[in-house]
Design an enzyme around this catalytic site. Structure first.
Site, PDB file in Angstrom:
ATOM      1  N   TYR A  56      -2.655  -1.788 -10.581  1.00 48.75           N
ATOM      2  CA  TYR A  56      -2.582  -1.640  -9.123  1.00 48.75           C
ATOM      3  C   TYR A  56      -1.704  -2.727  -8.486  1.00 48.75           C
ATOM      4  O   TYR A  56      -0.823  -2.433  -7.664  1.00 48.75           O
ATOM      5  CB  TYR A  56      -4.010  -1.674  -8.551  1.00 48.75           C
ATOM      6  CG  TYR A  56      -4.068  -1.794  -7.052  1.00 48.75           C
ATOM      7  CD1 TYR A  56      -3.844  -0.686  -6.232  1.00 48.75           C
ATOM      8  CD2 TYR A  56      -4.324  -3.021  -6.430  1.00 48.75           C
ATOM      9  CE1 TYR A  56      -3.886  -0.798  -4.848  1.00 48.75           C
ATOM     10  CE2 TYR A  56      -4.360  -3.143  -5.053  1.00 48.75           C
ATOM     11  CZ  TYR A  56      -4.138  -2.039  -4.267  1.00 48.75           C
ATOM     12  OH  TYR A  56      -4.159  -2.149  -2.896  1.00 48.75           O
ATOM     13  N   SER A  96       0.792  -1.238   0.000  1.00 52.94           N
ATOM     14  CA  SER A  96       0.000   0.000   0.000  1.00 52.94           C
ATOM     15  C   SER A  96       0.818   1.278   0.000  1.00 52.94           C
ATOM     16  O   SER A  96       0.264   2.349  -0.206  1.00 52.94           O
ATOM     17  CB  SER A  96      -0.930   0.018   1.207  1.00 52.94           C
ATOM     18  OG  SER A  96      -2.123  -0.634   0.850  1.00 52.94           O
ATOM     19  N   TYR A 145      -4.553   3.219   7.666  1.00 51.58           N
ATOM     20  CA  TYR A 145      -5.853   2.526   7.637  1.00 51.58           C
ATOM     21  C   TYR A 145      -6.722   2.933   8.825  1.00 51.58           C
ATOM     22  O   TYR A 145      -6.720   4.083   9.227  1.00 51.58           O
ATOM     23  CB  TYR A 145      -5.671   1.008   7.621  1.00 51.58           C
ATOM     24  CG  TYR A 145      -4.742   0.530   6.567  1.00 51.58           C
ATOM     25  CD1 TYR A 145      -4.977   0.845   5.233  1.00 51.58           C
ATOM     26  CD2 TYR A 145      -3.636  -0.237   6.872  1.00 51.58           C
ATOM     27  CE1 TYR A 145      -4.135   0.397   4.255  1.00 51.58           C
ATOM     28  CE2 TYR A 145      -2.785  -0.686   5.882  1.00 51.58           C
ATOM     29  CZ  TYR A 145      -3.045  -0.363   4.585  1.00 51.58           C
ATOM     30  OH  TYR A 145      -2.217  -0.801   3.623  1.00 51.58           O
ATOM     31  N   VAL A 188       0.925  -3.838   3.733  1.00 49.69           N
ATOM     32  CA  VAL A 188       0.782  -5.150   4.394  1.00 49.69           C
ATOM     33  C   VAL A 188       2.042  -6.025   4.328  1.00 49.69           C
ATOM     34  O   VAL A 188       2.102  -7.056   4.976  1.00 49.69           O
ATOM     35  CB  VAL A 188      -0.430  -5.968   3.881  1.00 49.69           C
ATOM     36  CG1 VAL A 188      -1.736  -5.367   4.321  1.00 49.69           C
ATOM     37  CG2 VAL A 188      -0.359  -6.183   2.396  1.00 49.69           C
ATOM     38  N   LYS A 195       0.491   3.416  -2.911  1.00 47.94           N
ATOM     39  CA  LYS A 195      -0.647   4.339  -3.067  1.00 47.94           C
ATOM     40  C   LYS A 195      -0.187   5.796  -2.994  1.00 47.94           C
ATOM     41  O   LYS A 195      -0.754   6.671  -3.658  1.00 47.94           O
ATOM     42  CB  LYS A 195      -1.707   4.060  -1.985  1.00 47.94           C
ATOM     43  CG  LYS A 195      -2.390   2.700  -2.187  1.00 47.94           C
ATOM     44  CD  LYS A 195      -3.266   2.293  -1.022  1.00 47.94           C
ATOM     45  CE  LYS A 195      -4.104   1.065  -1.379  1.00 47.94           C
ATOM     46  NZ  LYS A 195      -4.024  -0.060  -0.507  1.00 47.94           N
TER      47      LYS A 195
HETATM   48  N1  GLU Z   1      -1.751  -5.350  -2.410  1.00 50.86           N
HETATM   49  C1  GLU Z   1      -2.439  -5.196  -1.162  1.00 50.86           C
HETATM   50  C2  GLU Z   1      -3.942  -5.256  -1.347  1.00 50.86           C
HETATM   51  O1  GLU Z   1      -4.465  -4.596  -2.144  1.00 50.86           O
HETATM   52  C3  GLU Z   1      -2.052  -3.913  -0.527  1.00 50.86           C
HETATM   53  C4  GLU Z   1      -2.741  -3.697   0.785  1.00 50.86           C
HETATM   54  C5  GLU Z   1      -1.887  -3.072   1.816  1.00 50.86           C
HETATM   55  O2  GLU Z   1      -0.684  -3.006   1.748  1.00 50.86           O
HETATM   56  O3  GLU Z   1      -2.473  -2.626   2.792  1.00 50.86           O
HETATM   57  O4  GLU Z   1      -4.630  -5.971  -0.696  1.00 50.86           O
END
Ligand code: GLU
Length: 329
Positions: free
Chosen positions: A203, A76, A255, A273, A79
């Protein structure tokens, strides 16, 4: 104060911060670790005991500790880079027509809101719904072009080429049931500018870019200085885009722990994650012995909590903030 005295003072500061991180990492290494992300098979197999950190100062001095040579995927944290890239190429107001800037108390991959209301913009670009929309807005007509644009920006931030971990990509691609559902909801509500499969491909590839804590610290430092790289003396990202990004990191970057993180750690940060945390300390701590000019932070600890944030990485950061009295407000 003489030059010799200044040098000694500097050595003392360096010694203390190195000692601090070494001691903390040794301590946390011995604690029970928790589990790595279970829903992406390739991440499940990572050693949950890894722990590393990097702190980069504007004069180029870097403090590296623990398992700092271990590469991991952005997940993430991508992002942040995708949002910046979309804003740089399309303009922030265009991007914010598609995605909002509101925190949510929901899990990062929640579908809930789309079921409750008709056509609702994703809450913010730091959760999966918003990041999928942003991925669809990236410049280029094919996923490859979109991926290349973000990879190019990332490479220019850390001044080296990056690669995509294909094993991690495949592993997530084959099991992306929830993200696929989310992308379908978004498409149904006209909240994707490309097809479901192209958006997911973009993504997930961006989530699978490999970096290390030093790279994260470099990005953090540039963010802390509003887009300016003090080592190469170049403005890489326009300052208004960085400020907006940092506000989103502060309010939404961790989050559904973002509120607690803001209250008790109080830095713009973004987790993934895979266990990485990107942090930026702004140069607002006047007379601080170590951080008066700001710094970039990169942390890695792959065992994560139920919200998706690194367990030991968050504790390490919390200790650092407390011991070094880092209060940006
Ligand atoms: N590739 C992961 C997903 O979309 C990233 C989520 C994350 O790092 O929180 O579930």
């Amino acid at each position: 104060m003489g030059t010799q005295q200044l040098d000694n003072q500097q050595l003392n500061i360096d010694y203390k911060v190195d000692h601090f991180f070494e001691e903390k990492i040794a301590y946390y290494k011995d604690q029970p670790s928790g589990e790595c992300a279970q829903y992406i098979p390739e991440l499940k197999n990572v050693n949950p005991n890894y722990l590393a950190c990097a702190l980069l100062l504007p004069d180029g001095k870097i403090h590296l500790h623990g398992d700092y040579e271990i590469p991991f995927t952005l997940q993430s944290i991508s992002k942040v880079i995708s949002f910046i890239a979309a804003c740089m190429y399309k303009g922030p107001s265009y991007v914010l027509d598609w995605v909002d800037v509101e925190p949510t108390g929901d899990p990062f991959n929640s579908i809930l809101r789309f079921e409750l209301k008709d056509k609702q913009k994703p809450f913010n670009p730091m959760i999966n719904a918003g990041a999928l929309t942003v991925a669809s807005l990236l410049p280029g007509t094919t996923p490859t072009e979109k991926i290349q644009g973000v990879v190019h920006l990332l490479s220019s931030l850390i001044d080296k080429n990056v690669t995509i971990n294909k094993k991690v990509f495949e592993s997530e691609w084959e099991t992306a049931y929830r993200n696929r559902a989310l992308a379908n909801f978004l498409k149904e509500h006209n909240l994707l500018a490309s097809s479901v499969e192209d958006t997911l491909f973009t993504y997930i590839n961006l989530c699978s870019v490999e970096i290390n804590v030093e790279d994260l610290a470099k990005i953090g430092l540039i963010l802390s200085l509003d887009g300016f790289d003090p080592v190469r003396q170049i403005q890489i990202i326009p300052a208004p885009i960085v400020r907006l990004t940092k506000i989103l990191m502060f309010t939404c970057g961790m989050y559904n722990s973002s509120g607690k993180f803001a209250a008790f750690i109080g830095l713009p940060a973004k987790s993934g994650v895979s266990g990485g945390i990107l942090g930026a300390v702004p140069p607002s701590l006047r007379h601080h012995p170590l951080l008066s000019d700001g710094c970039g932070l990169g942390i890695y600890g792959p065992a994560i909590d139920e919200n998706g944030n690194s367990i030991k990485g968050t504790r390490l950061l919390e200790d650092f903030i407390q011991v070094y009295d880092i209060k940006i407000f």
